[in-house]
Design a protein around this motif. Structure first.
Motif, PDB file in Angstrom:
ATOM      1  N   MET A 297       0.752  -1.255  -0.030  1.00 24.60           N
ATOM      2  CA  MET A 297      -0.154  -0.067  -0.011  1.00 24.60           C
ATOM      3  C   MET A 297       0.937   1.141   0.043  1.00 24.60           C
ATOM      4  O   MET A 297       2.005   1.265   0.693  1.00 24.60           O
ATOM      5  N   SER A 298       0.603   2.141  -0.859  1.00 23.94           N
ATOM      6  CA  SER A 298       1.451   3.307  -0.937  1.00 23.94           C
ATOM      7  C   SER A 298       0.681   4.459   0.394  1.00 23.94           C
ATOM      8  O   SER A 298      -0.360   4.223   0.667  1.00 23.94           O
ATOM      9  N   ALA A 299       1.630   5.514   0.449  1.00 20.10           N
ATOM     10  CA  ALA A 299       1.093   6.553   1.332  1.00 20.10           C
ATOM     11  C   ALA A 299      -0.493   7.045   1.000  1.00 20.10           C
ATOM     12  O   ALA A 299      -1.462   7.309   1.819  1.00 20.10           O
ATOM     13  N   TYR A 300      -0.497   6.920  -0.682  1.00 18.06           N
ATOM     14  CA  TYR A 300      -1.927   7.285  -0.877  1.00 18.06           C
ATOM     15  C   TYR A 300      -3.037   6.441  -0.414  1.00 18.06           C
ATOM     16  O   TYR A 300      -4.046   6.947  -0.140  1.00 18.06           O
ATOM     17  N   GLY A 301      -2.697   5.102  -0.452  1.00 17.64           N
ATOM     18  CA  GLY A 301      -3.585   4.190  -0.135  1.00 17.64           C
ATOM     19  C   GLY A 301      -4.111   4.399   1.472  1.00 17.64           C
ATOM     20  O   GLY A 301      -5.505   3.727   1.580  1.00 17.64           O
ATOM     21  N   PHE A 302      -3.483   5.017   2.470  1.00 16.31           N
ATOM     22  CA  PHE A 302      -4.000   5.347   3.483  1.00 16.31           C
ATOM     23  C   PHE A 302      -4.576   6.481   3.778  1.00 16.31           C
ATOM     24  O   PHE A 302      -5.367   6.769   4.822  1.00 16.31           O
ATOM     25  N   SER A 303      -4.862   7.215   2.598  1.00 11.31           N
ATOM     26  CA  SER A 303      -5.466   8.642   2.872  1.00 11.31           C
ATOM     27  C   SER A 303      -6.937   8.521   3.052  1.00 11.31           C
ATOM     28  O   SER A 303      -7.443   9.276   3.734  1.00 11.31           O
ATOM     29  N   ASP A 304      -7.552   7.544   2.375  1.00 10.74           N
ATOM     30  CA  ASP A 304      -9.008   7.448   2.659  1.00 10.74           C
ATOM     31  C   ASP A 304      -9.469   7.101   4.077  1.00 10.74           C
ATOM     32  O   ASP A 304     -10.306   7.755   4.824  1.00 10.74           O
ATOM     33  N   GLU A 305      -8.511   6.071   4.719  1.00 14.48           N
ATOM     34  CA  GLU A 305      -8.555   5.846   6.114  1.00 14.48           C
ATOM     35  C   GLU A 305      -8.372   7.097   6.896  1.00 14.48           C
ATOM     36  O   GLU A 305      -9.180   7.362   7.928  1.00 14.48           O
ATOM     37  N   VAL A 306      -7.465   7.611   6.761  1.00 15.75           N
ATOM     38  CA  VAL A 306      -6.889   8.733   7.545  1.00 15.75           C
ATOM     39  C   VAL A 306      -7.946   9.991   7.570  1.00 15.75           C
ATOM     40  O   VAL A 306      -8.165  10.412   8.467  1.00 15.75           O
ATOM     41  N   THR A 307      -8.394  10.372   6.490  1.00 11.43           N
ATOM     42  CA  THR A 307      -9.400  11.110   6.246  1.00 11.43           C
ATOM     43  C   THR A 307     -10.692  10.937   6.815  1.00 11.43           C
ATOM     44  O   THR A 307     -11.540  11.632   7.328  1.00 11.43           O
ATOM     45  N   GLY A 308     -11.162   9.811   6.417  1.00  9.98           N
ATOM     46  CA  GLY A 308     -12.427   9.164   6.730  1.00  9.98           C
ATOM     47  C   GLY A 308     -12.858   8.524   8.131  1.00  9.98           C
ATOM     48  O   GLY A 308     -13.826   8.793   8.734  1.00  9.98           O
ATOM     49  N   MET A 309     -11.822   8.403   8.844  1.00  6.58           N
ATOM     50  CA  MET A 309     -12.285   7.688  10.111  1.00  6.58           C
ATOM     51  C   MET A 309     -11.832   8.750  11.159  1.00  6.58           C
ATOM     52  O   MET A 309     -10.999   9.592  11.283  1.00  6.58           O
ATOM     53  N   THR A 310     -12.740   8.355  12.425  1.00  7.47           N
ATOM     54  CA  THR A 310     -12.312   9.236  13.567  1.00  7.47           C
ATOM     55  C   THR A 310     -10.955   8.667  13.983  1.00  7.47           C
ATOM     56  O   THR A 310     -10.466   7.563  13.928  1.00  7.47           O
ATOM     57  N   LEU A 311     -10.107   9.734  14.911  1.00 14.12           N
ATOM     58  CA  LEU A 311      -8.873   9.256  15.396  1.00 14.12           C
ATOM     59  C   LEU A 311      -9.069   7.888  16.232  1.00 14.12           C
ATOM     60  O   LEU A 311      -8.118   7.167  16.354  1.00 14.12           O
ATOM     61  N   LYS A 312     -10.253   7.789  16.977  1.00 13.35           N
ATOM     62  CA  LYS A 312     -10.277   6.627  17.966  1.00 13.35           C
ATOM     63  C   LYS A 312     -10.368   5.632  17.219  1.00 13.35           C
ATOM     64  O   LYS A 312      -9.719   4.412  17.478  1.00 13.35           O
ATOM     65  N   ALA A 313     -11.086   5.437  16.045  1.00 14.66           N
ATOM     66  CA  ALA A 313     -11.183   4.412  15.349  1.00 14.66           C
ATOM     67  C   ALA A 313      -9.607   3.984  14.576  1.00 14.66           C
ATOM     68  O   ALA A 313      -9.525   2.861  14.472  1.00 14.66           O
ATOM     69  N   LEU A 314      -9.162   4.954  14.191  1.00  6.06           N
ATOM     70  CA  LEU A 314      -7.855   4.812  13.532  1.00  6.06           C
ATOM     71  C   LEU A 314      -6.893   4.297  14.447  1.00  6.06           C
ATOM     72  O   LEU A 314      -5.865   3.211  14.160  1.00  6.06           O
TER      73      LEU A 314
ATOM     74  N   LEU B 229      -0.818  14.086   5.512  1.00  4.22           N
ATOM     75  CA  LEU B 229      -0.047  13.732   4.548  1.00  4.22           C
ATOM     76  C   LEU B 229       0.970  12.725   5.227  1.00  4.22           C
ATOM     77  O   LEU B 229       1.291  11.588   4.816  1.00  4.22           O
ATOM     78  N   ASN B 230       1.683  13.466   6.398  1.00  6.47           N
ATOM     79  CA  ASN B 230       2.968  12.950   7.046  1.00  6.47           C
ATOM     80  C   ASN B 230       2.329  11.525   7.752  1.00  6.47           C
ATOM     81  O   ASN B 230       2.987  10.571   7.741  1.00  6.47           O
ATOM     82  N   LEU B 231       1.204  11.610   8.398  1.00  8.41           N
ATOM     83  CA  LEU B 231       0.565  10.357   9.020  1.00  8.41           C
ATOM     84  C   LEU B 231       0.505   9.166   7.889  1.00  8.41           C
ATOM     85  O   LEU B 231       0.803   8.119   8.198  1.00  8.41           O
ATOM     86  N   CYS B 232      -0.093   9.514   6.722  1.00  6.97           N
ATOM     87  CA  CYS B 232      -0.247   8.556   5.684  1.00  6.97           C
ATOM     88  C   CYS B 232       0.958   7.862   5.303  1.00  6.97           C
ATOM     89  O   CYS B 232       1.315   6.684   5.407  1.00  6.97           O
ATOM     90  N   THR B 233       2.017   8.697   5.218  1.00  7.01           N
ATOM     91  CA  THR B 233       3.469   8.246   4.919  1.00  7.01           C
ATOM     92  C   THR B 233       3.871   7.195   6.284  1.00  7.01           C
ATOM     93  O   THR B 233       4.400   6.241   5.917  1.00  7.01           O
ATOM     94  N   PHE B 234       3.745   7.774   7.317  1.00  3.27           N
ATOM     95  CA  PHE B 234       4.045   6.959   8.674  1.00  3.27           C
ATOM     96  C   PHE B 234       3.606   5.616   8.612  1.00  3.27           C
ATOM     97  O   PHE B 234       4.229   4.651   8.654  1.00  3.27           O
ATOM     98  N   LEU B 235       1.931   5.746   8.326  1.00  2.17           N
ATOM     99  CA  LEU B 235       1.398   4.349   8.301  1.00  2.17           C
ATOM    100  C   LEU B 235       1.996   3.400   7.435  1.00  2.17           C
ATOM    101  O   LEU B 235       2.296   2.231   7.397  1.00  2.17           O
ATOM    102  N   ASP B 236       2.263   4.072   6.057  1.00  2.00           N
ATOM    103  CA  ASP B 236       2.652   3.193   4.852  1.00  2.00           C
ATOM    104  C   ASP B 236       4.027   2.537   5.327  1.00  2.00           C
ATOM    105  O   ASP B 236       4.312   1.515   5.106  1.00  2.00           O
ATOM    106  N   SER B 237       5.029   3.390   5.999  1.00  3.69           N
ATOM    107  CA  SER B 237       6.241   2.866   6.208  1.00  3.69           C
ATOM    108  C   SER B 237       6.405   1.728   7.435  1.00  3.69           C
ATOM    109  O   SER B 237       7.258   0.958   7.390  1.00  3.69           O
ATOM    110  N   PHE B 238       5.302   1.476   7.865  1.00  2.00           N
ATOM    111  CA  PHE B 238       5.120   0.467   8.910  1.00  2.00           C
ATOM    112  C   PHE B 238       4.034  -0.596   8.468  1.00  2.00           C
ATOM    113  O   PHE B 238       3.840  -1.578   9.484  1.00  2.00           O
ATOM    114  N   SER B 239       3.698  -0.349   7.152  1.00  2.00           N
ATOM    115  CA  SER B 239       2.706  -1.579   6.891  1.00  2.00           C
ATOM    116  C   SER B 239       3.523  -2.755   6.392  1.00  2.00           C
ATOM    117  O   SER B 239       4.453  -2.543   6.068  1.00  2.00           O
TER     118      SER B 239
END
Lengths: 229, 345
Positions: free
Chosen positions: B1-18, B67-77
């Protein structure tokens, strides 16, 4: 001439990493030079001298080390070019953990050591966060698990950086760093380039030498803490 | 998954769910001093309440931090390119020794195999290990070439991997963190993104205790462990938790642990084991041994059946030493007949 900036907390092993990496580069003697930016004292030039590496040392003294770096870096580049260096490395300590002497487009390396505590990567700030490469030293004396946890904490702060483990005594690991040095950008001048991170905001009365305490003596840029009632 | 792949989740979910889905998100927030942010909102909405000056101190604004959070999640996926190595073989193709004489060899090692490395101090053992670590391509002083899974590793494999190829264990290593054994193992498990932390920690602890001469508890501080206990914990932890497919062991002969069990444990976890040693028990226990002389590999000896027969004798001697050590530990007197009766037993 290629330029590389190396930063890192005091005694993390910057000088050893630089000396061992220069020897791994295998360039002719005198082709790689170092400019050391320090605050009050430095003994590193002696070690560079012993290894026949051209070196210049500058002391920030009472000036903010970051400001000192940026106001001298162009002259440092000119010195390197006059000396006919093909690679110049700047070395500086990250004195207040707010500093980061990194320039956009210039290979930036942060050196930290495994003994400095597992949460250190989170505390170092921009100097770690904006580095292209994070070199981890003193791994030969801590357990494998601690090395892995440490690397993980680095990735948490800077997920883009390449992490390279180097033994500053034997030089193990410098091979890879030397490869990266060899691929650094060739530059003629730094004019109009920008820093990767802003300098600490300055100019208050204490910047200009005020020592007395009290509202009356405070002028310029100030930041007030909020305390609980 | 690329950083872009996480953007839906990061923008769509509440932080609690995330955070529930990716526990690392709470570390990310803490690292940016955002631990008091409103978790019931999505990240970009919650950021509206945050002082922009504070984000600026981290060199970020409300857009780039998302965007940074998406990249962060990507690097640990798990399927990120910096993930673990899968190794089916390592091949060492000979280069030259210090005098420029060719090594003339090609040695392929597979996971589970144990290779010992023998040779005088300064003969070039660590050079060989470093060649493996940096996957040398005739570009180190020894001109050796290392193949991974039979192929030349590509540049990104050589220089960009997040996981080190080689895990190292030596006598000079210590624990420096001031944590209990349990906390320590939990911390390591967490950094390896293990899903069943409790299970792995328990297994690791039991393993370490079975290798150690004297037992310890999960509440013992790692810094208070004896030399043997530390070594046992390091070995169990490296075998069961480390991602590196190659383990390099440097002279653990005097470590006060059950060496054979330790080596079995390490190799049983499908790792390539390379150990430099002068201990006959370990050297002959290995499948092959590399003899280093004058900076080069002088020969590779496959442990013969005859040598293995000697292993029984060596083990017997080793057990005698072990029981003498235990007697001393218990305060016994070593009488003159004692050793003789042990040998004849």
């Amino acid at each position: 001439m290629k330029l590389v900036t190396v930063a890192g907390p005091p005694s993390s092993g910057k000088t050893s990493v630089i000396i061992k990496t220069i020897s791994a580069l295998g360039l002719p003697e005198g082709k790689v030079g170092v400019v050391k930016f320090d605050s009050l004292t430095s003994f590193d030039h002696i070690r560079y001298g012993e290894n026949k590496i051209p070196v210049q040392t500058g002391f920030a003294g009472k000036i903010c080390p970051d400001h000192f770096f940026v106001s001298n870096i162009e002259d440092a580049v000119s010195w390197g070019k006059r000396k006919g260096l093909s690679l110049m490395i700047t070395e500086s300590a990250g004195l207040c953990n707010r500093c980061s002497p990194y320039i956009k487009g210039i290979l930036s390396v942060c050196v930290i050591d495994n003994l400095s505590g597992v949460n250190t990567p989170r505390k170092i700030g921009p100097m770690l966060k904006y580095a292209d490469i994070v070199v981890v030293t003193k791994g030969d004396i801590v357990s494998q698990a601690e090395r892995e946890v440490f690397a993980f904490n680095i990735k948490e702060v800077n997920s883009q950086a390449k992490i390279i483990f180097i033994n500053g005594i034997t030089g193990q690991g410098t091979f890879i760093l030397a490869k990266h040095f060899g691929e650094a950008t060739d530059i003629n001048t730094l004019k109009d380039r920008t820093l990767r991170f802003t300098m600490p905001a300055a100019i208050c009365s204490y910047c200009t030498g005020e020592t007395r305490i009290g509202d009356y003596y405070q002028m310029g840029m100030l930041k007030r803490m909020e305390f609980d009632e | 998954m690329s950083a872009y792949g996480f953007s839906d989740e990061v923008t769509g979910m509440t932080l609690k769910a995330l955070i529930e889905k990716y526990p690392l998100v709470s570390d990310y927030l803490a690292n940016h001093r955002l631990n008091e942010i409103d978790l019931s909102k999505a990240f970009s909405d919650a950021l509206l309440d945050v002082d922009p000056d504070m984000l600026e101190e981290f060199g970020l604004d409300s857009e780039s931090i998302v965007l940074n959070l998406c990249t962060f999640l990507d690097s640990f996926s798990p399927d990120s390119k910096s993930g673990a190595f899968v190794i089916s073989s390592i091949t060492i193709i000979g280069g030259q020794n210090k005098s420029g004489e060719a090594e003339n060899l090609s040695l392929t090692i597979k996971p589970g195999e144990i290779i010992s490395i023998v040779g005088p101090t300064g003969s070039g053992k660590s050079r060989l290990l470093e060649d493996i670590e940096c996957m040398a391509q005739e570009d180190t002083p020894t001109k050796r070439k290392i193949l991974i899974n039979g192929n030349v590793p590509d540049e990104s494999q050589r220089f960009d991997t997040g996981v080190k190829l080689v895990a190292q264990l030596s006598q000079t290593m210590n624990f420096v963190m001031d944590l209990t054994v349990r906390e320590f193992l939990e911390m390591h498990a967490k950094s390896r993104l293990v899903t069943d932390v409790d299970g792995v920690v328990k297994k690791c602890f039991e393993c370490a205790n079975s290798l150690a001469g004297e037992k310890f508890t999960p509440d013992t501080k790692v810094t208070q462990l004896s030399g043997g206990q530390s070594r046992a914990l390091m070995i169990a932890d490296t075998a069961l938790m480390s991602a590196s497919p190659v383990i390099l062991i440097d002279e653990i002969e005097n470590a006060g642990i059950d060496r054979r069990e330790a080596i079995k444990l390490l190799s049983g976890n499908e790792k390539v084991i390379l150990m430099s040693t002068h201990d006959p028990l370990l050297a002959l226990f290995a499948d092959k041994r590399i003899v280093i002389r004058n900076g080069g590999i002088a020969k590779v000896i496959v442990t013969t059946d005859d040598e293995r027969k000697n292993l029984i004798q060596i083990e017997k001697l080793d057990n005698i030493l072990l029981s003498l050590r235990n007697s001393l530990r218990h305060g016994d007197i070593i009488s003159s007949g004692m050793i003789d009766s042990m040998i004849n037993r």
